[in-house]
Scaffold this motif. Structure first.
Motif, PDB file in Angstrom:
ATOM      1  N   LEU A  19       0.835  -1.208   0.000  1.00 21.12           N
ATOM      2  CA  LEU A  19       0.000   0.000   0.000  1.00 21.12           C
ATOM      3  C   LEU A  19       0.865   1.251   0.000  1.00 21.12           C
ATOM      4  O   LEU A  19       0.563   2.235  -0.684  1.00 21.12           O
ATOM      5  CB  LEU A  19      -0.923   0.004   1.218  1.00 21.12           C
ATOM      6  N   ASN A  20       1.952   1.229   0.766  1.00 19.48           N
ATOM      7  CA  ASN A  20       2.853   2.380   0.782  1.00 19.48           C
ATOM      8  C   ASN A  20       3.514   2.591  -0.566  1.00 19.48           C
ATOM      9  O   ASN A  20       3.713   3.738  -0.999  1.00 19.48           O
ATOM     10  CB  ASN A  20       3.910   2.207   1.878  1.00 19.48           C
ATOM     11  N   ASP A  51       1.368   8.596  -3.102  1.00 15.31           N
ATOM     12  CA  ASP A  51       1.005   9.887  -3.697  1.00 15.31           C
ATOM     13  C   ASP A  51      -0.163  10.564  -2.989  1.00 15.31           C
ATOM     14  O   ASP A  51      -0.378  11.770  -3.155  1.00 15.31           O
ATOM     15  CB  ASP A  51       0.659   9.710  -5.177  1.00 15.31           C
ATOM     16  N   ILE A  52      -0.935   9.813  -2.175  1.00 13.54           N
ATOM     17  CA  ILE A  52      -2.083  10.438  -1.495  1.00 13.54           C
ATOM     18  C   ILE A  52      -1.726  10.886  -0.079  1.00 13.54           C
ATOM     19  O   ILE A  52      -2.581  11.375   0.650  1.00 13.54           O
ATOM     20  CB  ILE A  52      -3.301   9.484  -1.455  1.00 13.54           C
ATOM     21  N   LEU A  53      -0.459  10.741   0.303  1.00 10.08           N
ATOM     22  CA  LEU A  53      -0.019  11.114   1.646  1.00 10.08           C
ATOM     23  C   LEU A  53       0.618  12.499   1.630  1.00 10.08           C
ATOM     24  O   LEU A  53       1.363  12.837   0.711  1.00 10.08           O
ATOM     25  CB  LEU A  53       0.990  10.105   2.187  1.00 10.08           C
ATOM     26  N   TYR A  65      -1.734  10.020   6.804  1.00 12.95           N
ATOM     27  CA  TYR A  65      -1.940  11.450   6.637  1.00 12.95           C
ATOM     28  C   TYR A  65      -2.436  11.671   5.203  1.00 12.95           C
ATOM     29  O   TYR A  65      -1.668  12.025   4.314  1.00 12.95           O
ATOM     30  CB  TYR A  65      -0.642  12.210   6.900  1.00 12.95           C
ATOM     31  N   PHE A  66      -3.727  11.463   5.007  1.00  9.22           N
ATOM     32  CA  PHE A  66      -4.348  11.572   3.687  1.00  9.22           C
ATOM     33  C   PHE A  66      -4.415  13.043   3.277  1.00  9.22           C
ATOM     34  O   PHE A  66      -4.717  13.921   4.095  1.00  9.22           O
ATOM     35  CB  PHE A  66      -5.747  10.951   3.731  1.00  9.22           C
ATOM     36  N   LEU A  74      -8.193   7.193  -3.000  1.00 11.91           N
ATOM     37  CA  LEU A  74      -8.515   6.532  -1.737  1.00 11.91           C
ATOM     38  C   LEU A  74      -9.478   5.371  -1.985  1.00 11.91           C
ATOM     39  O   LEU A  74      -9.339   4.295  -1.376  1.00 11.91           O
ATOM     40  CB  LEU A  74      -9.132   7.530  -0.761  1.00 11.91           C
ATOM     41  N   TYR A  75     -10.452   5.557  -2.870  1.00  8.68           N
ATOM     42  CA  TYR A  75     -11.357   4.470  -3.234  1.00  8.68           C
ATOM     43  C   TYR A  75     -10.586   3.325  -3.887  1.00  8.68           C
ATOM     44  O   TYR A  75     -10.883   2.149  -3.644  1.00  8.68           O
ATOM     45  CB  TYR A  75     -12.444   4.966  -4.184  1.00  8.68           C
ATOM     46  N   GLN A  76      -9.597   3.655  -4.705  1.00  7.31           N
ATOM     47  CA  GLN A  76      -8.762   2.613  -5.305  1.00  7.31           C
ATOM     48  C   GLN A  76      -8.010   1.842  -4.230  1.00  7.31           C
ATOM     49  O   GLN A  76      -7.858   0.616  -4.318  1.00  7.31           O
ATOM     50  CB  GLN A  76      -7.782   3.239  -6.299  1.00  7.31           C
TER      51      GLN A  76
END
Length: 355
Positions: A287-288, A293-295, A323-324, A332-334
């Motif tokens: 996941l990381n 890119d969303i952090l 930290y979104f 995030l849905y992905q």
């Protein structure tokens, strides 16, 4: 001296308020009760007119009724069905909505509709009164509670659209839209807006048409041509919804979303994502790698319930902390979909749907 009804009501209110204020320090939600009372007290000193007070009072009364009805069912996941009030029982869309609602209840969900005719009626028919809610609003035409929810204690009559919409979105764990008019389009875009902006928690949004129908395909084509291509929304925002004319696809979109993901909330700047089962260290590392890119900073980390979450009925569930950036909701849905794939074979991820 005999008190008039209004004087008697005022004296009773004075007694109740005095008792409530005395108890505030010991009440579980005393801080919030105090804040609510303080707002009303401040308004009494403001220059607002009679209509303002009527709006405030009716809004609170709307919410009071809805809170009371929904509270006993707060642990059961619910799916809202939107669609036209003008589609007759013999239409394919009506039959499809009834079949869809019937399946949902068999999976442990309850169904919410606007309590009117057409698709709303089909949702109540398919779910049955025991598993249905109706959120009704009085209109000059078209709207009256359909016979399949009329008289049911889970029928709520709202004065205002905005309070009604609040509870549709607050109580929904998934949203299904069938073809409809301005109201249905309004619900579709508002649900997307609230999910995209993070004002509503992540929920699956499914746009369903009859076999071979193009209603939502044409809608999706418009979004992609006029919104995505012009950069008015992100390409990933199309991940916020699923367009289909196949009920099996619609079922899977909802079931898959909650296969591992349970719910989420913010604690400070961190998004706390509750899961039904703990992911492996290797899965979290993936996941990381895939969603850094969303952090805004840091990494996605495993955790137990944070001290700030107590008391919390989900305290035993494992967590992911991140930290979104609160912007890339489609991504995030992905990520939620990827998490579902990671835990697809685990027995802990099975239904019934309780939250």
């Amino acid at each position: 001296m005999t008190l008039s009804p209004s004087d008697h009501a005022l004296k009773s209110l004075q007694t109740d308020l005095a008792a409530l204020i005395e108890q505030l320090p010991t009440l579980e939600h005393g801080k919030w009760i105090q804040r609510a009372l303080a707002v009303i007290m401040r308004l009494t000193e403001e220059e607002i007119d009679r209509l303002d007070w009527k709006i405030l009072t009716a809004s609170i009364e709307d919410m009071e009724r809805a809170f009371q009805v929904f509270y006993p069912y707060r642990h059961v996941r619910k799916v809202t069905i939107f669609g036209s009030a003008r589609l007759a029982p013999e239409t394919p869309e009506y039959k499809l909505a009834a079949e869809f609602a019937r399946y949902l209840t068999q999976q442990g969900f309850m169904v919410m509709t606007g309590a009117g005719g057409g698709i709303m009626e089909a949702g109540n028919v398919g779910a049955g009164a025991e598993k249905s809610f109706g959120l009704n609003i009085e209109l000059p035409f078209e709207q009256g509670a359909n016979p399949f929810i009329a008289g049911d204690p889970k029928l709520i009559n709202f004065k205002y659209f905005f309070t009604r919409k609040l509870f549709f979105l607050r109580e929904s764990d998934a949203i299904a839209l069938f073809p409809g008019g301005f109201g249905t389009q309004d619900e579709a875009f508002e649900c997307l807006t609230l999910c995209q902006t993070g004002r509503s928690g992540p929920v699956p949004l499914v746009l369903i048409d009859q076999a071979g129908g193009t209603y939502w395909q044409d809608w999706d084509a418009y979004v992609r041509k006029h919104l995505v291509q012009r950069g008015l929304v992100s390409p990933e925002d199309s991940c916020l919804y699923t367009v289909t004319d196949n009920l099996d696809v619609a079922y899977e979109a909802i079931n898959n979303f909650y296969r591992v993901y349970h719910s989420s909330r913010y604690v400070g700047d961190r998004l706390v994502m509750r899961l039904k089962l703990e992911l492996s260290d290797a899965d979290v590392e993936r996941l990381n790698e895939d969603f850094s890119d969303i952090l805004v900073k840091g990494r996605i980390e495993k955790s137990s319930a944070l001290p700030q979450e107590t008391p919390d009925e989900t305290a035993e569930l494992p967590r992911l902390l991140l930290y979104f950036n609160r912007r890339d909701t489609g991504r995030l849905y992905q990520m939620i979909n990827t998490i579902s794939e990671m835990g697809a074979a685990a027995p802990e991820a099975s239904h019934p749907e309780q939250k």
